[in-house]
Scaffold this motif. Structure first.
Motif, PDB file in Angstrom:
ATOM      1  N   UNK A 149       0.868  -7.448   4.625  1.00  0.00           N
ATOM      2  CA  UNK A 149       0.957  -5.956   3.877  1.00  0.00           C
ATOM      3  C   UNK A 149       2.277  -5.637   4.054  1.00  0.00           C
ATOM      4  N   UNK A 150       2.602  -4.735   2.950  1.00  0.00           N
ATOM      5  CA  UNK A 150       3.619  -3.745   2.905  1.00  0.00           C
ATOM      6  C   UNK A 150       3.089  -2.331   2.943  1.00  0.00           C
ATOM      7  N   UNK A 151       3.804  -1.596   3.729  1.00  0.00           N
ATOM      8  CA  UNK A 151       3.452  -0.166   3.684  1.00  0.00           C
ATOM      9  C   UNK A 151       4.745   0.722   3.010  1.00  0.00           C
ATOM     10  N   UNK A 152       4.597   1.466   2.130  1.00  0.00           N
ATOM     11  CA  UNK A 152       5.527   1.898   1.248  1.00  0.00           C
ATOM     12  C   UNK A 152       5.536   3.463   0.997  1.00  0.00           C
ATOM     13  N   UNK A 153       6.430   4.244   0.944  1.00  0.00           N
ATOM     14  CA  UNK A 153       6.523   5.770   0.139  1.00  0.00           C
ATOM     15  C   UNK A 153       7.687   5.751  -0.491  1.00  0.00           C
ATOM     16  N   UNK A 154       7.388   6.259  -1.740  1.00  0.00           N
ATOM     17  CA  UNK A 154       8.572   6.636  -2.882  1.00  0.00           C
ATOM     18  C   UNK A 154       8.592   7.920  -2.953  1.00  0.00           C
ATOM     19  N   UNK A 155       9.743   8.675  -2.716  1.00  0.00           N
ATOM     20  CA  UNK A 155      10.232  10.130  -2.814  1.00  0.00           C
ATOM     21  C   UNK A 155      11.149  10.483  -3.755  1.00  0.00           C
ATOM     22  N   UNK A 156      10.965  11.350  -4.452  1.00  0.00           N
ATOM     23  CA  UNK A 156      11.993  11.984  -5.695  1.00  0.00           C
ATOM     24  C   UNK A 156      12.003  10.830  -6.815  1.00  0.00           C
ATOM     25  N   UNK A 209       0.949  -1.178   0.016  1.00  0.00           N
ATOM     26  CA  UNK A 209       0.037  -0.191  -0.097  1.00  0.00           C
ATOM     27  C   UNK A 209       0.986   1.405  -0.002  1.00  0.00           C
ATOM     28  N   UNK A 210       0.757   2.206  -0.948  1.00  0.00           N
ATOM     29  CA  UNK A 210       1.469   3.278  -0.953  1.00  0.00           C
ATOM     30  C   UNK A 210       0.965   4.511   0.042  1.00  0.00           C
TER      31      UNK A 210
END
Length: 359
Positions: free
Chosen positions: A322-329, A230-231
């Motif tokens: 579940x995986x919790x993920x955030x992408x930056x840049x 989940x983003x």
């Protein structure tokens, strides 16, 4: 029918088969931020922005859900895909020519005309028209924005055949591959998908009997969806809220942060020699997040950063999580720099469960 290989617009929903439906409805709504959208027969439909879940429990002994749960662990049985409604008939013919097993599902069962594909790899894919009515809730109320990626575990020796199935039947592309090795275990993975549709599916196979991929296959009694990512636009806030709601996460070994601090100080992963101001080292360690940072092509103030963490298995056995993920840049990939640490942490949990084998 559009003759392009691209037939899927995106992920429509994930369908869970599980026991104790009221408990899981409450859990997903109160803890994970989903809301009731409706009901199809005895199946509950939940939603959060573009994310949809469907939850089913056995209605009676011997029905489809009951038969599944007698054989497998609770988890995701269907990754439903959104397609163009006007092309459903032509799509059925195209998929049959590509060798797929296709069946029509009654409209009342899925809320509209639906095709269903059954893969040889523990999943089915219902094909439904479009994304439907937009979510009425404000976006800022959502914990998560979209499905970042999904991960499917298959039997050893099945990896390439599974990747070929998705390429040949759904027209997805092979995006990249990677492998992980430890002293006692490992995995091989191929990532397939359609970036334009926002779909990435990593397919894993174990390298030996001690692999945590094999542990999943044994506990689930066959191949299946290992986890869904989940983003979040604020992974720190999302993970903090989930912890407050009682969600347990994978424990990251202290040496991971010792090594990360050393790499940051040396400039090995960020030229600045430290984290960007938006990321707190204290919060990173406190929330047990993994950081994958790659050197930018220039002295950009916004280097590609990937932050991620993983829950403990939801259903008691070492199966779905579940995986919790955030992408930056503009960060891409799945956090390959973290995989070794993750795999070793999972192996420690295997040993604690006294289920590890020797290759």
């Amino acid at each position: 029918m559009n003759q392009s290989n691209r037939i899927v617009q995106g992920i429509h929903h994930l369908h869970f088969y599980l026991w104790d439906l009221p408990r899981w409805q409450e859990h997903f709504c109160q803890v994970w931020g989903f809301r009731m959208e409706g009901q199809l027969g005895s199946t509950l439909c939940l939603r959060q922005g573009s994310l949809r879940l469907r939850l089913s429990q056995p209605a009676h002994a011997g029905d489809e859900v009951d038969r599944y749960l007698q054989q497998h662990s609770p988890g995701v049985v269907d990754v439903a895909l959104a397609v163009v409604e006007q092309e459903l008939l032509g799509l059925a013919e195209l998929l049959q020519r590509r060798g797929a097993q296709v069946e029509w599902i009654p409209a009342e069962e899925e809320g509209g005309p639906t095709l269903r594909l059954r893969t040889p790899y523990g999943l089915r894919h219902s094909l439904l028209p479009g994304s439907g009515i937009p979510d009425s809730a404000p976006a800022e109320e959502n914990l998560f924005s979209h499905w970042d990626h999904l991960v499917l575990n298959v039997e050893q020796g099945s990896l390439q055949a599974a990747a070929d199935w998705y390429e040949q039947v759904l027209g997805w592309r092979s995006l990249y591959r990677y492998s992980i090795r430890t002293n006692t275990s490992g995995l091989e993975s191929v990532v397939v998908g359609d970036p334009e549709a926002g779909i990435q599916l990593a397919i894993n196979e174990p390298t030996c009997a001690a692999s945590q991929i094999q542990e999943f296959l044994d506990a689930h009694h066959g191949p299946g969806l290992q986890h869904a990512a989940l983003h979040s636009s604020d992974v720190f806030a999302s993970v903090r809220r989930l912890r407050q709601g009682g969600v347990n996460f994978l424990q990251v070994p202290p040496e991971y942060y010792t090594n990360l601090a050393r790499e940051l100080a040396s400039g090995a992963i960020l030229r600045s020699g430290g984290l960007p101001p938006a990321i707190s080292w204290h919060d990173l360690v406190e929330q047990q997040l993994l950081l994958d940072a790659t050197l930018p092509a220039s002295d950009s103030p916004h280097p590609p950063l990937l932050l991620q963490t993983f829950t403990q298995p939801l259903f008691g056995r070492p199966t779905f999580f579940f995986e919790v993920i955030q992408r930056l840049g503009g960060a891409t990939g799945f956090g390959e720099a973290n995989f070794q640490a993750l795999f070793e942490a999972l192996e420690r949990q295997q040993r604690q469960r006294q289920q590890a084998l020797v290759c």
